[in-house]
Scaffold this active site. Structure first.
Site, PDB file in Angstrom:
ATOM      1  CG  ASN A  96     -11.280 -63.131  -3.757  1.00  0.00           C
ATOM      2  OD1 ASN A  96     -11.607 -62.349  -2.880  1.00  0.00           O
ATOM      3  ND2 ASN A  96     -12.165 -63.810  -4.454  1.00  0.00           N
ATOM      4  CG  ASP A 306     -16.916 -69.587  -0.751  1.00  0.00           C
ATOM      5  OD1 ASP A 306     -16.248 -68.586  -0.466  1.00  0.00           O
ATOM      6  OD2 ASP A 306     -16.458 -70.550  -1.401  1.00  0.00           O
ATOM      7  N   GLY A 325     -17.625 -70.169  -8.746  1.00  0.00           N
ATOM      8  CA  GLY A 325     -18.229 -69.297  -7.744  1.00  0.00           C
ATOM      9  C   GLY A 325     -19.705 -69.055  -7.937  1.00  0.00           C
TER      10      GLY A 325
END
Lengths: 417, 309
Positions: A96, A306, A325
């Site tokens: 990403n 993550d 996030g």
């Protein structure tokens, strides 16, 4: 690289010295000797730390470092240093970035940036060109460049036929397809878990149903294609059930869960704190319990931070506008130990390597020294001062944690906090 | 209790029952003031209030502005269409710029849930939430309860149904909290697609049959369908919605009691209520508007007196 680790308790069920407190002699990056007491005639660097424990190197299957394109969030260099000091000897890097990592050249670039670090970087290539979800990227070519899996980070494969073709095609070269578990049409504009808290806060809900439908769909596709599928960051109780059933049918499926989805429920959103805005969203206690159960019985293969650095400009805004996030590498071990024993926490942090092509080096003489050094018993409140990442968006700020990494010995290097 | 337990009015869920009682007692006095020939008191001559409207509003904005002026506060108005928000400035920067001009209090309407809570953590001023997305609209809920209290003497023990688009409504949520805090029984009624799936956990009754809801209630608060907040059609047509959830005179007359009809406005006549219902004696819609000014005066006055300390 030579070193002598003094008086370390081994936590590695595959080691001959499991649970023993020993000295470990490392010569030229390999474990040369393990014994109760080893003298140091060659005057190697000695590593002597309070309540020192040592395990196989930890692995995280989903990190984001921003580079190229989002260097204001994080760089590969600082990201890997953060990973090293947080105890990770290998991390799989999501695609990403901007541009998206979707070609041989991109994979090579990322690998070259990481070559001199103690922590091994395993690039994940985008599944589709520019992660647009339309045409497959050159998966085989990226695989030859070193891509370990293919994933449009947090973007569901909306078109089921494309998902089917991806699973079939990657079967030619044993490629690992990752599919984000979310049916976007059900999610709509939902930003948090759909439950009583979303109603209380007036925030749009993203229901479990969105995840459950996509997981069910992908498992049907997997059965049909006989492919190899990884489902990153599941978050619902029903996902665990569905994957448990699929594994009973011997489908080649693995999955991970983000540590924050184990620790937190959507109750923490009451103050609209954007550090808790994550994807998949924080769910309910029922889901957390099912996820923990899934880890215990092996349905869930691995945990992940993550780790997703987001700069303050994209977090210090109204909740709807904040990016999803949280970072998590620095807090992974300390957070896991709030719900699991040390042995289980270490087990979880060292699982999943083979799925992403990482060699497993047990703590035995003759193996490459790929070790994580840690203190499992230190209690502390996690704060901004514990953050090594460039971005400070941690959901764990203020959380009481137990255990902290000292660093790693890996790739013939020693990196300590 | 002589002062509020909070420094901001961000939502009803942050208030105590005593806060609501204090606001109502204060509003009683201001209601008397605004019915005098000289409708103004000098209480807040030393207070400057900024009305920040990042979303369209007519009645709420007018009501706040009037309340502020009746209290002799200095007032500045700001709306998103004229602002630098469109140029990319953040909410915190926009508000801090305004506050640096020595503003004491901010009344804010904003399309995003939690915007008021967010602002209260980052700027140094007393914040009144004039509606934040589908989260809360506390002054509306206060004036609604105040109007019920005025009409039925008390809110406690009354059965109140909120009818319509519950899913997109900040009025519904604030009303649920306010009514429950005062001991009323709350029901929501509307098409299943417009009722949040887990709303029962807030302790409300869910009903999809309008007649049953009206037979149960003492008060029906009719909400507007917020088409502007919908990303998809939640029902096939307005006509069909009205067939199921529109209140008309026939259905009211068929009940064996006179229920009170409320509406936070703006009304879509012929959709959620027919004109003859809106204009009937059972409707207290215009009383709500009048009470809105008194309630907002009370809230501003009570928060300002905390600033003055």
């Amino acid at each position: 690289m030579n070193a002598l680790i003094k008086s370390a308790t081994v936590v590695d069920s595959k080691s001959d010295f499991h649970n023993e407190t020993v000295d470990i002699l490392i010569e030229k990056g390999r474990i040369a000797k393990i014994s109760k007491r080893i003298s140091n005639p060659n005057n190697y660097r000695e590593i002597k730390l309070d309540n020192l424990h040592v395990s196989q190197g930890w692995f995280d299957s989903s990190v984001s470092f921003g580079e190229p394109g989002f260097e204001e969030r994080e760089t590969i260099d600082n990201g890997l240093k953060t990973a090293s000091k947080s105890g990770f000897t290998a991390v799989a890097l999501n695609a990403n970035s901007f541009p998206v990592i979707d070609s041989y050249a991109d994979i090579s670039f990322v690998k070259s940036k990481a070559s001199n670090h103690a922590t091994q970087l395993l690039p994940i290539g985008a599944l589709t060109k520019e992660s647009k979800g339309i045409d497959l990227a050159e998966l085989y070519d990226m695989s030859n460049a070193g891509a370990v899996a293919f994933y449009d980070y947090q973007k569901p494969i909306s078109n089921p036929n494309l998902a089917k073709i991806a699973m079939q095609y990657a079967g030619n070269f044993n490629g690992l397809i990752c599919s984000f578990p979310q049916e976007n049409k059900i999610t709509g504009t939902g930003v948090v878990n759909e439950h009583v808290n979303s109603t209380k806060l007036g925030l749009k809900g993203n229901p479990n149903l969105a995840e459950d439908l996509q997981v069910a769909r992908d498992l049907f596709l997997l059965e049909y294609t006989e492919g190899k599928l990884h489902i990153p960051t599941i978050s619902t109780a029903k996902s665990v059930d569905l994957i448990r059933q699929a594994k009973a049918k011997k489908l080649d499926v693995s999955c991970s869960v983000a540590i924050h989805n184990l620790i937190y429920t959507d109750d923490v959103l009451s103050d609209f704190d954007t550090n808790f805005k994550v994807l998949p969203p924080l769910r309910t206690k029922n889901d957390c319990n099912a996820l923990i159960e899934g880890l215990k019985d092996g349905t869930i293969d691995m945990v992940t931070a993550d780790h997703n650095p987001i700069d303050i400009e994209d977090k210090k805004v109204e909740f709807d506008y904040a990016k999803y996030g949280t970072i998590g590498l620095e807090s992974s071990f300390g957070a896991l130990q709030t719900i699991f024993t040390t042995k289980k926490a270490i087990g979880l942090l060292t699982q999943g390597k083979s799925r992403f092509g990482v060699d497993e080096n047990t703590i035995n003489v003759g193996n490459d020294a790929e070790l994580t050094l840690f203190n499992p018993d230190v209690n502390y409140q996690f704060s901004v001062s514990n953050i090594l990442s460039k971005s400070k968006n941690s959901a764990f700020i203020g959380q009481d944690l137990k255990g902290m990494a000292y660093g790693i010995v890996a790739n013939k290097k020693i990196v300590l906090l | 209790m002589s002062e509020l337990s909070v420094n901001h009015l961000l939502g009803i869920k942050y208030l105590k029952k005593e806060d609501i009682e204090l606001i109502f007692e204060t509003a009683d006095q201001f209601k008397e003031v605004i019915n005098r020939p000289i409708k103004k008191v000098p209480s807040l001559r030393d207070i400057t209030i900024a009305n920040l409207f990042f979303e369209n509003s007519t009645r709420t904005k007018l009501s706040f502005e009037l309340a502020e002026k009746r209290l002799s506060a200095d007032v500045i108005n700001f709306s998103a269409s004229q602002s630098s928000v469109k140029k990319g400035e953040t909410l915190v920067d926009t508000v801090n710029n305004i506050l640096s001009m020595k503003v004491d209090m901010v009344v804010m309407r904003h399309p995003n849930p939690g915007a008021g809570v967010f602002l209260s953590k980052h700027v140094n001023a007393s914040i009144i939430n004039a509606g934040d997305g589908a989260h809360e609209h506390p002054t509306q809920a206060l004036l609604d309860s105040y109007s019920i209290r005025e009409k039925l003497e008390t809110v406690k023990g009354k059965n109140v149904v909120i009818v319509g688009d519950i899913l997109h409504s900040r009025v519904a949520l604030s009303n649920i909290y306010a009514l429950q805090l005062q001991g009323a029984n709350v029901m929501v009624c509307g098409p299943k697609t417009l009722i949040p799936k887990y709303i029962k956990e807030l302790g409300v009754i869910v009903e999809t049959n309008l007649r049953k809801a009206l037979e149960w209630c003492d008060v029906a608060n009719m909400l507007r369908v917020q088409n502007e907040r919908m990303d998809i059609s939640y029902f096939p047509s307005t006509r069909e919605y009205t067939q199921q959830f529109g209140v008309n005179k026939d259905i009211l007359n068929s009940l064996n009691k006179d229920i009170v009809i409320m509406h936070p406005g703006p009304i879509n006549r012929g959709v959620e209520i027919t004109s003859d219902v809106a204009d009937s004696k059972q409707a207290i819609i215009l009383d709500q508007v009048e009470n809105g000014v008194a309630i907002r005066m009370a809230v501003i006055y009570l928060l300002a007196s905390k600033i003055k300390q």
